[in-house]
Design an enzyme around this catalytic site. Structure first.
Site, PDB file in Angstrom:
ATOM      1  N   ASN A 101      39.466  33.834  40.125  1.00  0.00           N
ATOM      2  CA  ASN A 101      38.162  33.713  40.771  1.00  0.00           C
ATOM      3  C   ASN A 101      37.166  33.044  39.838  1.00  0.00           C
ATOM      4  O   ASN A 101      37.496  31.962  39.321  1.00  0.00           O
ATOM      5  CB  ASN A 101      37.682  35.003  41.450  1.00  0.00           C
ATOM      6  CG  ASN A 101      37.646  36.265  40.636  1.00  0.00           C
ATOM      7  OD1 ASN A 101      38.669  36.759  40.198  1.00  0.00           O
ATOM      8  ND2 ASN A 101      36.481  36.832  40.439  1.00  0.00           N
ATOM      9  N   ASP A 102      36.009  33.593  39.615  1.00  0.00           N
ATOM     10  CA  ASP A 102      34.886  32.861  39.005  1.00  0.00           C
ATOM     11  C   ASP A 102      35.217  32.048  37.754  1.00  0.00           C
ATOM     12  O   ASP A 102      35.907  32.543  36.862  1.00  0.00           O
ATOM     13  CB  ASP A 102      33.803  33.852  38.542  1.00  0.00           C
ATOM     14  CG  ASP A 102      33.523  34.946  39.524  1.00  0.00           C
ATOM     15  OD1 ASP A 102      34.057  34.932  40.632  1.00  0.00           O
ATOM     16  OD2 ASP A 102      32.758  35.856  39.156  1.00  0.00           O
TER      17      ASP A 102
HETATM   18  C1  FRU Z   1      32.042  37.517  41.557  1.00  0.00           C
HETATM   19  C2  FRU Z   1      32.473  38.766  40.801  1.00  0.00           C
HETATM   20  C3  FRU Z   1      31.575  39.027  39.613  1.00  0.00           C
HETATM   21  C4  FRU Z   1      32.460  39.809  38.706  1.00  0.00           C
HETATM   22  C5  FRU Z   1      33.806  39.189  38.952  1.00  0.00           C
HETATM   23  C6  FRU Z   1      34.968  40.120  38.885  1.00  0.00           C
HETATM   24  O1  FRU Z   1      33.087  36.930  42.245  1.00  0.00           O
HETATM   25  O2  FRU Z   1      32.492  39.874  41.668  1.00  0.00           O
HETATM   26  O3  FRU Z   1      30.370  39.671  39.929  1.00  0.00           O
HETATM   27  O4  FRU Z   1      32.093  39.717  37.368  1.00  0.00           O
HETATM   28  O5  FRU Z   1      33.759  38.606  40.240  1.00  0.00           O
HETATM   29  O6  FRU Z   1      36.174  39.466  39.009  1.00  0.00           O
END
Ligand code: FRU
Length: 520
Positions: A101-102
């Site tokens: 993800n991010d």
């Molecule tokens: C956003 C999020 C962030 C967190 C991360 C966890 O997508 O929820 O707030 O740090 O992903 O994977």
């Protein structure tokens, strides 16, 4: 406990995709060094998850967890990482194996872009948050390296940023790269009951080795997270923005990049997670700048910032037209431009009836700019110019007239871009078809752009430029000089095909260009 005499660089674990996970612990003597939630694949894994254990070469590690013997028996040691699905998108980064993800810790240093990311090495669904790592010389070709931050007793490694300490304010050396991250407690057995805290990790060898330095900011709200750090030149101090809870965020201030105190708590209706606070010139005028408080779903507020307090001067706006792009972060340190990279929340693809070994993509990096008109300030984003440098061929057609139905180009199986410019004042429709039946339609009467299942309203009655970046799995649309951005998923098996244009009613095309991207 099963033991491993470490002789090779990687341990391979047989895993089942999306299966029931149990905690797996790895010990060096009495010291716990890893915990991962793992769905065992035993003797018929969907794929192998790799863990670099080079630091323990020559030692004996012990494994524990409630797993069948067949799981432990099928753990292997290898010199390299396992290979993932044979085909991944070619312009959009995805790790070879696992969930992403991010983007985290985005930074330009010594001629290279570094990108960490939220990563689960053990499954193609979220969990075990680790900082995966890749680097690139041109923002387009990424080399995936081993992860740099693994879960520990403080929690799993949630999102954060990178900052280059050119002044050696933190004392780890001039130009040390600082990574700020959230240790998300209460994720797994190891950190049970602990809240989320903000931590610092440092690399002084360009990113190869990253050392955790401990907590720099205690809990304000239980799940506070996602620190982003910049320098505020006029007030000569460092600031951090942090997501607290609901729509609440905070600004912290520091003189040494290690001790932080809160200078503002602010509610930004509509905004949540992954804040960023950056400065941009208005219409390119460096003497007239504004600050933008940004959050994960692209909800942003334009205003002013004195290094301590952000003051919004405009209602919220959104930079994305749909929900696929998320959690974008700006790249620290890229000269003369502010680059943004979002995570694309794509679905899990299947290839030949099997789930792929990757899940989640990054958007093509784009340059942010801010313009002002009678409606206020607006963020715009346009793909980085590096993309143009990998064009291997292009076809341009000018002045296509209403009623035309034509094939303007035929492409092989390679990613490509379609750029089109329409004059103002149209009322008909234009459709552009490509690949296996994919279509982009511009309906000027309704002021609606349609791309697969995605619909994007646009201000009709003015000139319109569109850029469609077509890759495996996804198409990104940048329109109206980057004011409109949306992403559409697709499952075409090949990108090869004719690019066909049909213009109905009064629609004319000033120009349409098809650029094919190569691997150069
Ligand atoms: C956003 C999020 C962030 C967190 C991360 C966890 O997508 O929820 O707030 O740090 O992903 O994977």
């Amino acid at each position: 406990m099963p033991q491993i005499d470490v002789q090779k660089q990687y341990l391979w674990f047989p895993v089942r995709q999306g299966g029931e996970r149990k905690p797996l612990f790895i010990y060096d003597g009495d010291t716990r060094i890893f915990e991962f939630a793992v769905a065992p694949g035993n003797d018929a894994p969907d794929f192998y998850a790799a863990l670099n254990i080079n630091d323990w070469m020559g030692k004996t590690l012990a494994l524990s967890g409630e797993f069948p013997d067949a799981f432990f028996e099928n753990i292997r040691q290898e010199d390299q990482k396992p290979a993932g699905t044979s085909r991944r998108p070619r312009l959009h980064f995805a790790p070879e194996i696992g969930w992403m993800n991010d983007p985290n810790g985005l930074v330009y240093q010594d001629g290279e872009y570094h990108m960490c990311f939220q990563y689960n090495p053990f499954d193609t669904e979220w969990g075990n948050m680790t900082w995966g790592y890749a680097k690139s010389a041109d923002l387009i070709h990424w080399q995936e390296l081993d992860p740099v931050l693994y879960p520990d007793e403080t929690g799993t490694m949630f999102s954060g940023c990178a900052y280059i300490d050119r002044e050696n304010a933190a004392g780890f050396g001039k130009d040390a790269r600082l990574y700020y991250y959230t240790a998300a407690g209460n994720n797994g057995e190891w950190s049970k009951g602990k809240p989320s805290t903000q931590h610092l990790a440092v690399t002084t060898d360009g990113g190869r080795t990253v050392e955790k330095k401990g907590m720099v900011l205690d809990t304000v709200e239980r799940d506070n997270r996602d620190p982003k750090v910049y320098y505020h030149a006029p007030s000569k101090g460092y600031f951090m923005v942090l997501f607290l809870v609901d729509n609440d965020f905070a600004v912290f201030r520091s003189e040494n990049l290690k001790d932080w105190s809160m200078t503002q708590r602010i509610t930004l209706p509509g905004a949540a997670e992954c804040p960023d606070l950056f400065e941009l010139p208005v219409d390119g005028d460096q003497s007239n700048t504004k600050w933008i408080y940004w959050s994960a779903d692209s909800c942003y507020y334009v205003g002013s910032f004195d290094g301590y307090t952000f003051t919004p001067e405009q209602e919220k706006r959104y930079a994305y037209c749909n929900k696929i792009a998320y959690a974008a972060q700006t790249v620290y340190g890229a000269p003369d431009r502010l680059i943004t990279i979002p995570w694309l929340r794509t679905g899990q693809r299947e290839l030949n009836g099997k789930k792929t070994t990757y899940h989640g993509l990054m958007g093509v990096p784009a340059v942010l700019s801010l313009t002002k008109d009678e409606t206020g300030y607006r963020l715009r984003q346009n793909p980085v110019e590096e993309l143009d440098r990998i064009i291997t061929s292009s076809v341009e057609r000018k002045n296509l007239l209403s009623g035309c139905e034509e094939t303007v180009a035929a492409v092989e199986d390679a990613p490509f871009e379609i750029k089109a410019s329409f004059p103002a004042g149209l009322t008909g429709t234009a459709s552009i078809g490509f690949a296996e039946g994919l279509t982009a339609t511009v309906d000027f009467a309704k002021g609606l752009f349609q791309l697969g299942k995605e619909e994007v309203p646009f201000g009709a009655n003015k000139e319109l430029d569109i850029r469609l970046i077509v890759d495996d799995d996804v198409i990104e649309l940048f329109a109206d000089n980057g004011a409109l951005y949306t992403v559409c998923e697709h499952t075409a098996n090949t990108l090869a095909g004719e690019i066909r244009v049909a213009l109905e009613g009064d629609v004319k095309l000033d120009s349409i260009t098809v650029c094919v991207f190569g691997n150069n």
